[in-house]
Design a protein around this motif. Structure first.
Motif, PDB file in Angstrom:
ATOM      1  N   PHE A 297       0.864  -1.183   0.000  1.00 14.38           N
ATOM      2  CA  PHE A 297       0.000   0.000   0.000  1.00 14.38           C
ATOM      3  C   PHE A 297       0.900   1.232   0.000  1.00 14.38           C
ATOM      4  O   PHE A 297       1.916   1.251   0.706  1.00 14.38           O
ATOM      5  CB  PHE A 297      -0.885   0.031   1.249  1.00 14.38           C
ATOM      6  N   THR A 298       0.521   2.249  -0.765  1.00 17.10           N
ATOM      7  CA  THR A 298       1.297   3.484  -0.807  1.00 17.10           C
ATOM      8  C   THR A 298       0.370   4.683  -0.635  1.00 17.10           C
ATOM      9  O   THR A 298      -0.811   4.626  -1.003  1.00 17.10           O
ATOM     10  CB  THR A 298       2.057   3.636  -2.137  1.00 17.10           C
ATOM     11  N   VAL A 299       0.924   5.750  -0.102  1.00 16.83           N
ATOM     12  CA  VAL A 299       0.211   7.022  -0.023  1.00 16.83           C
ATOM     13  C   VAL A 299       1.246   8.127  -0.232  1.00 16.83           C
ATOM     14  O   VAL A 299       2.365   8.047   0.286  1.00 16.83           O
ATOM     15  CB  VAL A 299      -0.541   7.184   1.321  1.00 16.83           C
ATOM     16  N   ASP A 300       0.889   9.123  -1.044  1.00 15.56           N
ATOM     17  CA  ASP A 300       1.769  10.249  -1.330  1.00 15.56           C
ATOM     18  C   ASP A 300       0.957  11.541  -1.304  1.00 15.56           C
ATOM     19  O   ASP A 300      -0.210  11.566  -1.726  1.00 15.56           O
ATOM     20  CB  ASP A 300       2.424  10.106  -2.714  1.00 15.56           C
ATOM     21  N   TYR A 301       1.587  12.598  -0.823  1.00 19.40           N
ATOM     22  CA  TYR A 301       0.981  13.923  -0.791  1.00 19.40           C
ATOM     23  C   TYR A 301       1.976  14.906  -1.382  1.00 19.40           C
ATOM     24  O   TYR A 301       3.155  14.896  -1.010  1.00 19.40           O
ATOM     25  CB  TYR A 301       0.635  14.326   0.641  1.00 19.40           C
ATOM     26  N   GLU A 302       1.518  15.740  -2.319  1.00 18.42           N
ATOM     27  CA  GLU A 302       2.370  16.756  -2.940  1.00 18.42           C
ATOM     28  C   GLU A 302       1.693  18.107  -2.841  1.00 18.42           C
ATOM     29  O   GLU A 302       0.512  18.246  -3.159  1.00 18.42           O
ATOM     30  CB  GLU A 302       2.615  16.415  -4.409  1.00 18.42           C
ATOM     31  N   HIS A 303       2.450  19.114  -2.388  1.00 18.94           N
ATOM     32  CA  HIS A 303       1.943  20.482  -2.312  1.00 18.94           C
ATOM     33  C   HIS A 303       2.854  21.378  -3.151  1.00 18.94           C
ATOM     34  O   HIS A 303       4.071  21.366  -2.975  1.00 18.94           O
ATOM     35  CB  HIS A 303       1.917  20.977  -0.865  1.00 18.94           C
ATOM     36  N   ASN A 304       2.257  22.132  -4.065  1.00 16.09           N
ATOM     37  CA  ASN A 304       2.986  23.083  -4.898  1.00 16.09           C
ATOM     38  C   ASN A 304       2.560  24.488  -4.538  1.00 16.09           C
ATOM     39  O   ASN A 304       1.362  24.782  -4.464  1.00 16.09           O
ATOM     40  CB  ASN A 304       2.691  22.847  -6.384  1.00 16.09           C
ATOM     41  N   ASP A 305       3.532  25.350  -4.335  1.00 13.78           N
ATOM     42  CA  ASP A 305       3.298  26.757  -4.038  1.00 13.78           C
ATOM     43  C   ASP A 305       4.004  27.553  -5.133  1.00 13.78           C
ATOM     44  O   ASP A 305       5.237  27.630  -5.153  1.00 13.78           O
ATOM     45  CB  ASP A 305       3.851  27.080  -2.648  1.00 13.78           C
ATOM     46  N   ILE A 306       3.227  28.116  -6.048  1.00  9.26           N
ATOM     47  CA  ILE A 306       3.763  28.852  -7.197  1.00  9.26           C
ATOM     48  C   ILE A 306       3.539  30.333  -6.943  1.00  9.26           C
ATOM     49  O   ILE A 306       2.426  30.753  -6.619  1.00  9.26           O
ATOM     50  CB  ILE A 306       3.071  28.387  -8.492  1.00  9.26           C
ATOM     51  N   ASN A 307       4.604  31.135  -7.083  1.00 11.57           N
ATOM     52  CA  ASN A 307       4.533  32.553  -6.738  1.00 11.57           C
ATOM     53  C   ASN A 307       5.016  33.449  -7.873  1.00 11.57           C
ATOM     54  O   ASN A 307       6.039  33.177  -8.484  1.00 11.57           O
ATOM     55  CB  ASN A 307       5.384  32.839  -5.491  1.00 11.57           C
TER      56      ASN A 307
ATOM     57  N   ARG B 202       1.707  37.864 -12.924  1.00 12.60           N
ATOM     58  CA  ARG B 202       2.482  37.639 -11.706  1.00 12.60           C
ATOM     59  C   ARG B 202       1.598  37.004 -10.623  1.00 12.60           C
ATOM     60  O   ARG B 202       1.507  37.467  -9.501  1.00 12.60           O
ATOM     61  CB  ARG B 202       3.116  38.932 -11.208  1.00 12.60           C
ATOM     62  N   GLU B 203       0.921  35.899 -11.008  1.00 16.64           N
ATOM     63  CA  GLU B 203      -0.071  35.253 -10.153  1.00 16.64           C
ATOM     64  C   GLU B 203       0.562  34.258  -9.185  1.00 16.64           C
ATOM     65  O   GLU B 203       1.642  33.726  -9.432  1.00 16.64           O
ATOM     66  CB  GLU B 203      -1.096  34.517 -11.020  1.00 16.64           C
ATOM     67  N   ASN B 204      -0.179  33.985  -8.114  1.00 16.78           N
ATOM     68  CA  ASN B 204       0.180  32.960  -7.134  1.00 16.78           C
ATOM     69  C   ASN B 204      -0.828  31.831  -7.239  1.00 16.78           C
ATOM     70  O   ASN B 204      -2.004  32.064  -7.510  1.00 16.78           O
ATOM     71  CB  ASN B 204       0.154  33.522  -5.714  1.00 16.78           C
ATOM     72  N   LEU B 205      -0.372  30.610  -7.017  1.00 14.31           N
ATOM     73  CA  LEU B 205      -1.250  29.444  -7.113  1.00 14.31           C
ATOM     74  C   LEU B 205      -0.734  28.363  -6.174  1.00 14.31           C
ATOM     75  O   LEU B 205       0.473  28.119  -6.097  1.00 14.31           O
ATOM     76  CB  LEU B 205      -1.275  28.921  -8.551  1.00 14.31           C
ATOM     77  N   GLU B 206      -1.662  27.713  -5.456  1.00 12.83           N
ATOM     78  CA  GLU B 206      -1.315  26.562  -4.628  1.00 12.83           C
ATOM     79  C   GLU B 206      -2.131  25.370  -5.106  1.00 12.83           C
ATOM     80  O   GLU B 206      -3.324  25.507  -5.376  1.00 12.83           O
ATOM     81  CB  GLU B 206      -1.631  26.830  -3.157  1.00 12.83           C
ATOM     82  N   THR B 207      -1.477  24.224  -5.236  1.00 13.01           N
ATOM     83  CA  THR B 207      -2.164  22.996  -5.625  1.00 13.01           C
ATOM     84  C   THR B 207      -1.720  21.853  -4.716  1.00 13.01           C
ATOM     85  O   THR B 207      -0.610  21.862  -4.189  1.00 13.01           O
ATOM     86  CB  THR B 207      -1.869  22.600  -7.090  1.00 13.01           C
ATOM     87  N   ASP B 208      -2.615  20.889  -4.551  1.00 12.90           N
ATOM     88  CA  ASP B 208      -2.318  19.692  -3.774  1.00 12.90           C
ATOM     89  C   ASP B 208      -2.672  18.467  -4.602  1.00 12.90           C
ATOM     90  O   ASP B 208      -3.672  18.475  -5.328  1.00 12.90           O
ATOM     91  CB  ASP B 208      -3.140  19.672  -2.479  1.00 12.90           C
ATOM     92  N   LEU B 209      -1.859  17.443  -4.483  1.00 15.87           N
ATOM     93  CA  LEU B 209      -2.073  16.196  -5.189  1.00 15.87           C
ATOM     94  C   LEU B 209      -1.948  15.059  -4.167  1.00 15.87           C
ATOM     95  O   LEU B 209      -0.928  14.945  -3.486  1.00 15.87           O
ATOM     96  CB  LEU B 209      -1.034  16.023  -6.296  1.00 15.87           C
ATOM     97  N   VAL B 210      -3.000  14.249  -4.030  1.00 16.05           N
ATOM     98  CA  VAL B 210      -2.994  13.119  -3.107  1.00 16.05           C
ATOM     99  C   VAL B 210      -3.129  11.846  -3.923  1.00 16.05           C
ATOM    100  O   VAL B 210      -4.000  11.753  -4.791  1.00 16.05           O
ATOM    101  CB  VAL B 210      -4.152  13.224  -2.089  1.00 16.05           C
ATOM    102  N   THR B 211      -2.273  10.873  -3.650  1.00 14.05           N
ATOM    103  CA  THR B 211      -2.269   9.615  -4.389  1.00 14.05           C
ATOM    104  C   THR B 211      -2.264   8.452  -3.402  1.00 14.05           C
ATOM    105  O   THR B 211      -1.468   8.435  -2.465  1.00 14.05           O
ATOM    106  CB  THR B 211      -1.021   9.523  -5.290  1.00 14.05           C
ATOM    107  N   ILE B 212      -3.160   7.486  -3.635  1.00 17.06           N
ATOM    108  CA  ILE B 212      -3.231   6.283  -2.816  1.00 17.06           C
ATOM    109  C   ILE B 212      -3.186   5.087  -3.764  1.00 17.06           C
ATOM    110  O   ILE B 212      -3.889   5.082  -4.778  1.00 17.06           O
ATOM    111  CB  ILE B 212      -4.533   6.245  -1.995  1.00 17.06           C
ATOM    112  N   GLY B 213      -2.368   4.102  -3.453  1.00 15.36           N
ATOM    113  CA  GLY B 213      -2.255   2.944  -4.333  1.00 15.36           C
ATOM    114  C   GLY B 213      -2.133   1.646  -3.556  1.00 15.36           C
ATOM    115  O   GLY B 213      -1.797   1.632  -2.366  1.00 15.36           O
ATOM    116  N   SER B 214      -2.417   0.548  -4.248  1.00 15.82           N
ATOM    117  CA  SER B 214      -2.253  -0.777  -3.657  1.00 15.82           C
ATOM    118  C   SER B 214      -1.877  -1.771  -4.747  1.00 15.82           C
ATOM    119  O   SER B 214      -2.174  -1.558  -5.926  1.00 15.82           O
ATOM    120  CB  SER B 214      -3.536  -1.229  -2.948  1.00 15.82           C
ATOM    121  N   ARG B 215      -1.194  -2.830  -4.325  1.00 20.81           N
ATOM    122  CA  ARG B 215      -0.816  -3.910  -5.253  1.00 20.81           C
ATOM    123  C   ARG B 215      -1.004  -5.224  -4.531  1.00 20.81           C
ATOM    124  O   ARG B 215      -0.575  -5.399  -3.391  1.00 20.81           O
ATOM    125  CB  ARG B 215       0.635  -3.766  -5.699  1.00 20.81           C
TER     126      ARG B 215
END
Length: 175
Positions: A77-87, A93-106
């Motif tokens: 089982f895997t779990v990953d979390y990614e947070h991007n902060d773009i400035n 000259r925009e700012n943006l925040e994104t989150d990516l959550v991934t869950i997997g199993s084999r």
């Protein structure tokens, strides 16, 4: 691991990653990368990654945290979390925040028959995606694959849903 990546890009076309319109120009920036992993062959493992530095005419910071549990060799089982902060990126000259959550199993019945499942959620466009794949190696290097995909995007003006079922058979004969 510690590394750096110098980047030179000539943007001479319309370009708007994540909806941030990047002006046509030559861009030179450097990204820095730090990563730590424990032993992935162990029952429990963790990983952490941090990257920072320039990003076109602004900057981007990314944090990725992950974990893996493999109680027996046939299950993981895997779990990953990614947070991007773009400035300060793009013409506005925009700012943006994104989150990516991934869950997997084999799950492996044996080395030739496996089932894997993967779910990913992206906060940028409220997109959720499932991928379930069964594979069977019925002869050496010859496979049967069955794949189910489900994609849902709720962040659009008109929510979107798509489902696919894909089958594939490969056959390799050695002479």
């Amino acid at each position: 691991e510690i590394s750096l990546t110098p980047t030179w890009q000539n943007i001479n076309f319309e370009f708007a990653p994540l909806g941030l319109h990047i002006e046509e120009d030559n861009y030179y920036y450097t990204r820095y990368f730090l990563r730590y992993n424990t032993d992935r062959s162990k029952k429990w493992s963790v990983s952490a990654r941090y990257s920072f530095g320039g990003f076109y005419n602004g900057d981007r910071n990314t944090v990725v945290l992950g974990g893996r549990l493999a109680p027996i060799p046939h299950i993981a089982f895997t779990v990953d979390y990614e947070h991007n902060d773009i400035n300060r990126v793009g013409e506005q000259r925009e700012n943006l925040e994104t989150d990516l959550v991934t869950i997997g199993s084999r799950f492996a019945l044996n080395p030739r028959a496996q089932l894997s499942a993967f779910y990913q959620y992206n906060s940028f466009d409220d997109q959720g995606r499932w991928n379930v794949r069964a594979s069977w190696e019925y002869m050496p290097l010859s496979f049967v694959y069955l794949v189910f995909n489900d994609t849902r995007i709720d962040g659009l003006e008109d929510p979107f849903q798509e489902q696919q079922f894909i089958g594939k058979v490969t056959f390799l004969r050695q002479f």
